[in-house]
Design an enzyme around this catalytic site. Structure first.
Site, mmCIF file in Angstrom:
data_model
loop_
_atom_site.group_PDB
_atom_site.id
_atom_site.type_symbol
_atom_site.label_atom_id
_atom_site.label_comp_id
_atom_site.label_asym_id
_atom_site.label_seq_id
_atom_site.Cartn_x
_atom_site.Cartn_y
_atom_site.Cartn_z
ATOM 1 N N VAL A 24 34.171 52.588 36.552
ATOM 2 C CA VAL A 24 35.614 52.681 36.308
ATOM 3 C C VAL A 24 35.932 52.977 34.852
ATOM 4 O O VAL A 24 37.041 53.406 34.528
ATOM 5 C CB VAL A 24 36.352 51.378 36.719
ATOM 6 C CG1 VAL A 24 36.201 51.099 38.196
ATOM 7 C CG2 VAL A 24 35.895 50.193 35.877
ATOM 8 N N SER A 102 45.341 37.698 34.174
ATOM 9 C CA SER A 102 44.689 36.393 34.079
ATOM 10 C C SER A 102 45.590 35.425 33.332
ATOM 11 O O SER A 102 46.411 35.838 32.498
ATOM 12 C CB SER A 102 43.355 36.529 33.331
ATOM 13 O OG SER A 102 42.842 35.266 32.961
ATOM 14 N N TYR A 115 39.521 39.880 26.208
ATOM 15 C CA TYR A 115 39.895 39.728 27.618
ATOM 16 C C TYR A 115 41.408 39.496 27.766
ATOM 17 O O TYR A 115 42.065 40.116 28.607
ATOM 18 C CB TYR A 115 39.106 38.559 28.197
ATOM 19 C CG TYR A 115 39.344 38.264 29.652
ATOM 20 C CD1 TYR A 115 38.865 39.113 30.649
ATOM 21 C CD2 TYR A 115 40.022 37.112 30.039
ATOM 22 C CE1 TYR A 115 39.064 38.823 31.996
ATOM 23 C CE2 TYR A 115 40.225 36.814 31.380
ATOM 24 C CZ TYR A 115 39.747 37.671 32.353
ATOM 25 O OH TYR A 115 39.943 37.381 33.671
ATOM 26 N N SER A 117 43.809 40.341 25.719
ATOM 27 C CA SER A 117 44.547 41.560 25.357
ATOM 28 C C SER A 117 44.544 42.558 26.500
ATOM 29 O O SER A 117 45.581 43.150 26.835
ATOM 30 C CB SER A 117 43.926 42.192 24.108
ATOM 31 O OG SER A 117 43.974 41.319 23.010
ATOM 32 N N LYS A 119 44.052 41.966 29.687
ATOM 33 C CA LYS A 119 44.756 41.456 30.861
ATOM 34 C C LYS A 119 46.272 41.506 30.693
ATOM 35 O O LYS A 119 47.006 41.764 31.648
ATOM 36 C CB LYS A 119 44.297 40.028 31.171
ATOM 37 C CG LYS A 119 42.899 39.962 31.779
ATOM 38 C CD LYS A 119 42.826 40.821 33.036
ATOM 39 C CE LYS A 119 41.531 40.673 33.796
ATOM 40 N NZ LYS A 119 41.463 41.582 34.953
ATOM 41 N N ALA A 147 39.715 31.789 40.294
ATOM 42 C CA ALA A 147 38.853 31.652 41.455
ATOM 43 C C ALA A 147 37.387 31.682 41.058
ATOM 44 O O ALA A 147 37.016 32.219 40.004
ATOM 45 C CB ALA A 147 39.138 32.773 42.453
ATOM 46 N N ALA A 148 36.551 31.112 41.912
ATOM 47 C CA ALA A 148 35.104 31.140 41.715
ATOM 48 C C ALA A 148 34.595 32.543 42.015
ATOM 49 O O ALA A 148 34.874 33.103 43.067
ATOM 50 C CB ALA A 148 34.443 30.122 42.641
ATOM 51 N N SER A 149 33.884 33.124 41.073
ATOM 52 C CA SER A 149 33.311 34.454 41.260
ATOM 53 C C SER A 149 32.133 34.611 40.321
ATOM 54 O O SER A 149 31.842 33.730 39.498
ATOM 55 C CB SER A 149 34.364 35.534 40.965
ATOM 56 O OG SER A 149 34.680 35.549 39.581
ATOM 57 N N ARG A 150 31.464 35.744 40.426
ATOM 58 C CA ARG A 150 30.362 36.005 39.497
ATOM 59 C C ARG A 150 30.867 36.046 38.056
ATOM 60 O O ARG A 150 30.134 35.738 37.122
ATOM 61 C CB ARG A 150 29.678 37.338 39.851
ATOM 62 C CG ARG A 150 28.861 37.273 41.139
ATOM 63 C CD ARG A 150 28.254 38.628 41.484
ATOM 64 N NE ARG A 150 29.281 39.596 41.832
ATOM 65 C CZ ARG A 150 29.337 40.832 41.344
ATOM 66 N NH1 ARG A 150 28.446 41.239 40.463
ATOM 67 N NH2 ARG A 150 30.291 41.656 41.722
#
Length: 495
Positions: A24, A102, A115, A117, A119, A147-150
């Protein structure tokens, strides 16, 4: 791969899916992702910009490469994919786009300047895309998931991580992707079953200084509590709506008023209705046939009827059998509305003004009553009134409509550029409470006003609201925008 696992899960449940491994962070990657979807399904209806990475460090330890890497994926990645997707949605006349912001961007979080900035920038992207997509039925909203994620496995406490299932985020995202969701330009938090709307709010603000006196830092300091206040704060759907509120603030009536019996009498609802026939403007009521029922609550309230027909008015206490339009307000708010202190649109949207029956007829109230006009007989000559049906006639009548008391200390040159039939270029130079109007172009105008002839006549007659004209694009202002607010104060074509 994780992507292929998701494809397998979808297919196992009877769905169709295809994986794509483009990046992306590149323009080509974004185009490739959209092309894969179009090749597989023939059209593109939904886009969820969810790609992300973390490179957390305190600001002074944030190397340029870590800053760039996060913005490339989160912000530039959203641009790279959304642009070709937006084209496909525009062509089909339908689309739903979800940005992923976020809480770190909305509220801040230590060690995540890159991050945060990226978001928050996605919220800005959404705000403008929702405007550009509106006419193509493309709605753009944003989710702020926790949320729980990688992505969050290494930053959440293990016991909290277990409770933050992404399954709690999916329902609100799916709803925002549906045809049923009418929102566009909204941000929603989602965490473990907790959902809430987040918004940028603007306080009521305070006018400091004047067109002829710039505010000083000390003036700002002395008015800080009012400037800083969020009491009555509200969101704005776009820039022009915010600018409309700015203009409205400058149009608010001044607190000081010259002493006079008519001003002092209208301090009660009863006094206002008794003064209503004197404030009636027959010329503005031509062709109107309406019965207003005013239901005013509070200690000074009551029921009143105003019947308007054939440019005449009859006001009486009581209830009408079949009112055309009903107006319900508290006594204090009603007095403010009719005096001009409370804006009608704001009163309605805030719930202070409730309208029943024929809502459109309620718009007449701001036109057919003028509680500021002198209780004197109308001018004997009708020629000036008739002349104001043309732009040239209006400018010729402008010196007579000039209100010197309202122009004290004003030094401004207005350039009016009026297009269309009957238009032309006119200058109004105001200085030392005097006015000079002439046809032509000024060398150095303070403020320029550009409008179509028909709209300009409606504006100066009071038929077209200045704020609505500006926000709809009918009124274009150049130069010193703040000086344009004087026009509504220094001219009175009804006097």
């Amino acid at each position: 791969t994780p992507a292929q696992k998701v494809v397998d899960e979808i297919k196992a449940l009877g769905g169709e899916a295809v994986a794509n491994y483009d990046n992306v962070a590149t323009v080509e990657g974004g185009e490739g992702i959209v092309k894969s979807a179009l090749d597989a399904f023939g059209r593109l209806d939904i886009l969820i910009n969810n790609a992300g990475i973390l490179r957390d460090k305190a600001f002074l330890k944030m190397e340029p490469e870590n800053w760039k890497a996060v913005l490339d994926v989160h912000l530039n990645g959203a641009y790279n994919v959304t642009r070709p997707a937006f084209q496909a949605m525009r062509d089909s006349g339908y689309g739903r786009i979800i940005m992923t912001t976020s809480a770190a961007g909305l509220y801040g979080n230590f060690g995540q300047t890159n991050y945060s900035s990226a978001k928050m920038a996605l919220v800005g992207l959404m705000n403008t895309l929702k405007i550009e997509g509106a006419k193509y039925n493309i709605k753009v909203n944003t989710v702020a998931p926790v949320a729980a994620s990688r992505l969050t496995e290494d930053v959440m406490p293990p016991e909290f991580f277990e409770k933050m299932k992404p399954e709690y985020v999916a329902p609100i995202v799916l709803y925002m992707c549906s045809e049923e969701c009418k929102d566009s330009g909204s941000v929603f938090n989602a965490a473990a079953g907790y959902y809430s709307k987040a918004a940028v709010m603007t306080g009521p603000g305070k006018i400091v200084g004047s067109p002829d006196k710039l505010p000083t830092p000390e003036d700002i300091r002395d008015n800080w509590s009012a400037i800083d206040s969020m009491e009555g704060a509200k969101p704005h759907s776009e820039l022009n709506v915010f600018m409309g509120d700015v203009i409205q603030a400058f149009n608010a009536p001044e607190e000081s008023a010259s002493p006079g019996s008519s001003k002092q009498e209208i301090t009660t609802v009863k006094g206002l209705f008794e003064a209503m026939p004197g404030a009636f403007v027959p010329e503005a009521a031509k062709g109107a046939d309406v019965v207003f029922q005013f239901s005013i609550s509070g200690p000074g309230g009551g029921e009143w009827v105003a019947t308007i027909k054939d440019a005449t008015i009859k006001v009486e206490e009581g209830k009408a059998d079949k009112p055309t339009t009903t107006i319900k307000m508290a006594d204090e708010d009603f007095l403010k509305l009719l005096s001009g202190e409370l804006d009608g649109m704001k009163a309605y949207t805030s719930g202070k003004l409730k309208i029943g029956g024929d809502m459109m007829k309620s718009q007449l109230i701001g036109k057919i009553f003028d509680f500021k006009k002198e209780q004197a007989a109308p001018a004997s000559s009708g020629a000036a009134k008739q002349d104001i049906s043309t732009v040239k006639g209006l400018f010729q009548a402008m010196p007579d409509a000039f209100v010197p008391e309202a122009a004290k200390g004003v030094d401004v040159i207005f350039q009016f550029s009026i297009s269309g039939q009957g238009g032309g270029e006119w200058i109004a130079a105001i200085k030392d409470a005097a006015i000079k109007v002439e046809e032509g172009k000024a060398d150095k105008p303070t403020t320029t006003i550009k409008m179509a002839a028909e709209d300009f006549l409606k504006l100066l007659s009071g038929e077209l609201d200045g704020m609505k004209a500006y926000t709809s694009g009918k009124l274009k202002i150049g130069g010193d925008m703040m000086k344009s607010q004087l026009i509504g104060k220094i001219f009175n074509f009804k006097k």
